[in-house]
Write an enzyme that holds these catalytic residues in place. Sequence first.
Site, PDB file in Angstrom:
ATOM      1  N   ASP A 131       3.578 -13.213 -11.241  1.00 41.94           N
ATOM      2  CA  ASP A 131       3.925 -12.166 -10.289  1.00 41.94           C
ATOM      3  C   ASP A 131       5.398 -11.790 -10.392  1.00 41.94           C
ATOM      4  O   ASP A 131       6.271 -12.506  -9.895  1.00 41.94           O
ATOM      5  CB  ASP A 131       3.614 -12.666  -8.863  1.00 41.94           C
ATOM      6  CG  ASP A 131       4.010 -11.659  -7.802  1.00 41.94           C
ATOM      7  OD1 ASP A 131       4.328 -12.078  -6.673  1.00 41.94           O
ATOM      8  OD2 ASP A 131       4.031 -10.447  -8.117  1.00 41.94           O
ATOM      9  N   ASP A 169       5.489  -4.424 -10.918  1.00 40.37           N
ATOM     10  CA  ASP A 169       4.934  -5.599 -10.265  1.00 40.37           C
ATOM     11  C   ASP A 169       3.598  -6.035 -10.846  1.00 40.37           C
ATOM     12  O   ASP A 169       2.544  -5.455 -10.541  1.00 40.37           O
ATOM     13  CB  ASP A 169       4.781  -5.301  -8.757  1.00 40.37           C
ATOM     14  CG  ASP A 169       4.316  -6.523  -8.002  1.00 40.37           C
ATOM     15  OD1 ASP A 169       4.017  -6.388  -6.797  1.00 40.37           O
ATOM     16  OD2 ASP A 169       4.221  -7.600  -8.612  1.00 40.37           O
TER      17      ASP A 169
HETATM   18  C1  LIG Z   1       1.451  -3.922  -1.222  1.00 46.37           C
HETATM   19  S1  LIG Z   1       1.542  -5.240  -2.296  1.00 46.37           S
HETATM   20  C2  LIG Z   1      -0.097  -5.819  -2.332  1.00 46.37           C
HETATM   21  C3  LIG Z   1      -0.251  -6.878  -3.400  1.00 46.37           C
HETATM   22  N1  LIG Z   1      -1.607  -7.414  -3.430  1.00 46.37           N
HETATM   23  C4  LIG Z   1      -2.510  -6.889  -4.255  1.00 46.37           C
HETATM   24  O1  LIG Z   1      -2.296  -5.991  -5.033  1.00 46.37           O
HETATM   25  C5  LIG Z   1      -3.857  -7.589  -4.200  1.00 46.37           C
HETATM   26  C6  LIG Z   1      -3.953  -8.590  -5.350  1.00 46.37           C
HETATM   27  C7  LIG Z   1      -5.237  -9.346  -5.209  1.00 46.37           C
HETATM   28  C8  LIG Z   1      -6.409  -8.851  -5.796  1.00 46.37           C
HETATM   29  C9  LIG Z   1      -7.588  -9.561  -5.673  1.00 46.37           C
HETATM   30  C10 LIG Z   1      -7.619 -10.777  -4.980  1.00 46.37           C
HETATM   31  C11 LIG Z   1      -6.440 -11.247  -4.382  1.00 46.37           C
HETATM   32  C12 LIG Z   1      -5.253 -10.529  -4.494  1.00 46.37           C
HETATM   33  O2  LIG Z   1      -4.901  -6.612  -4.398  1.00 46.37           O
HETATM   34  C13 LIG Z   1      -5.031  -5.646  -3.433  1.00 46.37           C
HETATM   35  O3  LIG Z   1      -4.356  -5.635  -2.427  1.00 46.37           O
HETATM   36  N2  LIG Z   1      -5.946  -4.700  -3.736  1.00 46.37           N
HETATM   37  C14 LIG Z   1      -6.740  -4.774  -4.949  1.00 46.37           C
HETATM   38  C15 LIG Z   1      -8.192  -4.535  -4.670  1.00 46.37           C
HETATM   39  C16 LIG Z   1      -8.382  -3.229  -3.914  1.00 46.37           C
HETATM   40  N3  LIG Z   1      -9.777  -2.997  -3.659  1.00 46.37           N
HETATM   41  C17 LIG Z   1      -7.591  -3.281  -2.598  1.00 46.37           C
HETATM   42  C18 LIG Z   1      -6.144  -3.521  -2.871  1.00 46.37           C
HETATM   43  C19 LIG Z   1       0.687  -8.049  -3.168  1.00 46.37           C
HETATM   44  O4  LIG Z   1       0.912  -8.476  -2.058  1.00 46.37           O
HETATM   45  N4  LIG Z   1       1.163  -8.555  -4.326  1.00 46.37           N
HETATM   46  C20 LIG Z   1       2.049  -9.738  -4.275  1.00 46.37           C
HETATM   47  C21 LIG Z   1       1.526 -10.792  -5.252  1.00 46.37           C
HETATM   48  C22 LIG Z   1       0.057 -11.104  -4.979  1.00 46.37           C
HETATM   49  C23 LIG Z   1      -0.122 -11.856  -3.650  1.00 46.37           C
HETATM   50  C24 LIG Z   1      -1.574 -12.222  -3.425  1.00 46.37           C
HETATM   51  C25 LIG Z   1      -2.125 -13.047  -4.581  1.00 46.37           C
HETATM   52  C26 LIG Z   1      -1.956 -12.332  -5.901  1.00 46.37           C
HETATM   53  C27 LIG Z   1      -0.504 -11.961  -6.125  1.00 46.37           C
HETATM   54  C28 LIG Z   1       3.489  -9.283  -4.560  1.00 46.37           C
HETATM   55  O5  LIG Z   1       3.622  -8.863  -5.921  1.00 46.37           O
HETATM   56  C29 LIG Z   1       3.842  -8.105  -3.663  1.00 46.37           C
HETATM   57  N5  LIG Z   1       5.286  -8.070  -3.398  1.00 46.37           N
HETATM   58  C30 LIG Z   1       6.076  -7.254  -4.187  1.00 46.37           C
HETATM   59  C31 LIG Z   1       7.434  -7.157  -3.922  1.00 46.37           C
HETATM   60  C32 LIG Z   1       7.985  -7.895  -2.844  1.00 46.37           C
HETATM   61  C33 LIG Z   1       7.183  -8.715  -2.097  1.00 46.37           C
HETATM   62  C34 LIG Z   1       5.802  -8.807  -2.373  1.00 46.37           C
HETATM   63  O6  LIG Z   1       5.032  -9.538  -1.718  1.00 46.37           O
END
Ligand SMILES: CSC[C@H](NC(=O)[C@H](Cc1ccccc1)OC(=O)N1CCC(N)CC1)C(=O)N[C@@H](CC1CCCCC1)[C@@H](O)Cn1ccccc1=O
Length: 329
Positions: A35, A219
């Site tokens: 990440d 990202d």
């Molecule tokens: C608006 S940042 C949303 C983003 N999390 C996503 O992109 C998740 C990823 C996912 C997909 C499937 C299962 C589980 C997780 O996926 C969705 O949210 N999705 C995909 C599926 C869609 N149907 C709905 C929308 C996110 O917090 N990333 C952080 C890293 C993630 C955390 C969760 C585990 C995977 C890695 C991170 O880099 C975001 N960051 C970026 C900069 C500063 C702080 C911060 O915290």
Amino acid sequence: QTGSANTNPSDSADDEYITSVSIGTPAQVLPLDFDTGSSDLWVFSSETPKSSASGHVTYSPSKSSTAKKLSGSTWSIEYGDKSSSSGDVYTDVVTIGGFSVKTQAVESATKVSTQFVQDTVISGLVGLGFDIGNQVSPRPQKTWFSNAASSLAEPLFTADLRHQETGSYNFGFIDTSLAKGTIGYTPADGSEGYWGFTATGYSVGGAKLNRNSITGIADTGTTLLLLPDNIVDAYYNNVESAQYDDSQEGVVFDCDEDLPSFSFGVGGQTITISGDLLNLTPIEEGSSTCFGGLQSSSDIGINIFGDVALKAALVVFDLGNERLGWAQK
Ligand SMILES: CSC[C@H](NC(=O)[C@H](Cc1ccccc1)OC(=O)N1CCC(N)CC1)C(=O)N[C@@H](CC1CCCCC1)[C@@H](O)Cn1ccccc1=O
């Protein structure tokens, strides 16, 4: 020295990318999510409640002869999607793509949120953001890449994420054969802990790039391409059946629509994301309604060039020169 690790999409929607990481002696291999949006290496462990850890591969420091407790240190992190985890800290040898960091802070989870419990394809994260973003207290720890940088041939890594096929994270070298186009470089802003940059303009469906700059982050840990509403609207105005779906919390459309491409300018190059990369998946198994890879960033407050955008390019995260390189793939 260099390192090279394969990475694979977690599912048919390319939701996450999974990379095998070896921790401890003898090696314990865990599937982790790299990440570039965060700066902590944390894992499900023998200290994670059994009910939460079921289905996950876990790290047991007690079974590693090189593990040492970093006494008094704790960590706690919350991500953009409101998932969270926390725990205590060990140091141990961590090997990625054949390159070993001897004394890496390995953050052991004593608590994980529901999303992580349910997401059994990963056992934690490797943060590849800037050290300033590390959440260990009282003394913040360095990322694996930061620890590795001084020994790598060059202080950089590349991400080559692919749709439904194996890609790679390479450390210390750039394999230009992975790209079709020239690498365009632009300054990276690491002040917030993640890889910030400014795209110089965008266009829909192969039109000429406009000059509306977009400031955002590169990202690998975010699935989608999240941009301002005006850009999202300009794109979906070209998609007949597109509509906002409250339950999906995003724009959906008929899966058989021919989606236009989306291009953005960066470092003097143009990166074009093909229409089929922007048509993620059916909203449910077998549905003929599909969820868009481009969605609005308006309720996040930051634009995110996530996996949907990264899949179109070879991306160079150049710590030494504080810059990002992008080449069409
Ligand atoms: C608006 S940042 C949303 C983003 N999390 C996503 O992109 C998740 C990823 C996912 C997909 C499937 C299962 C589980 C997780 O996926 C969705 O949210 N999705 C995909 C599926 C869609 N149907 C709905 C929308 C996110 O917090 N990333 C952080 C890293 C993630 C955390 C969760 C585990 C995977 C890695 C991170 O880099 C975001 N960051 C970026 C900069 C500063 C702080 C911060 O915290």
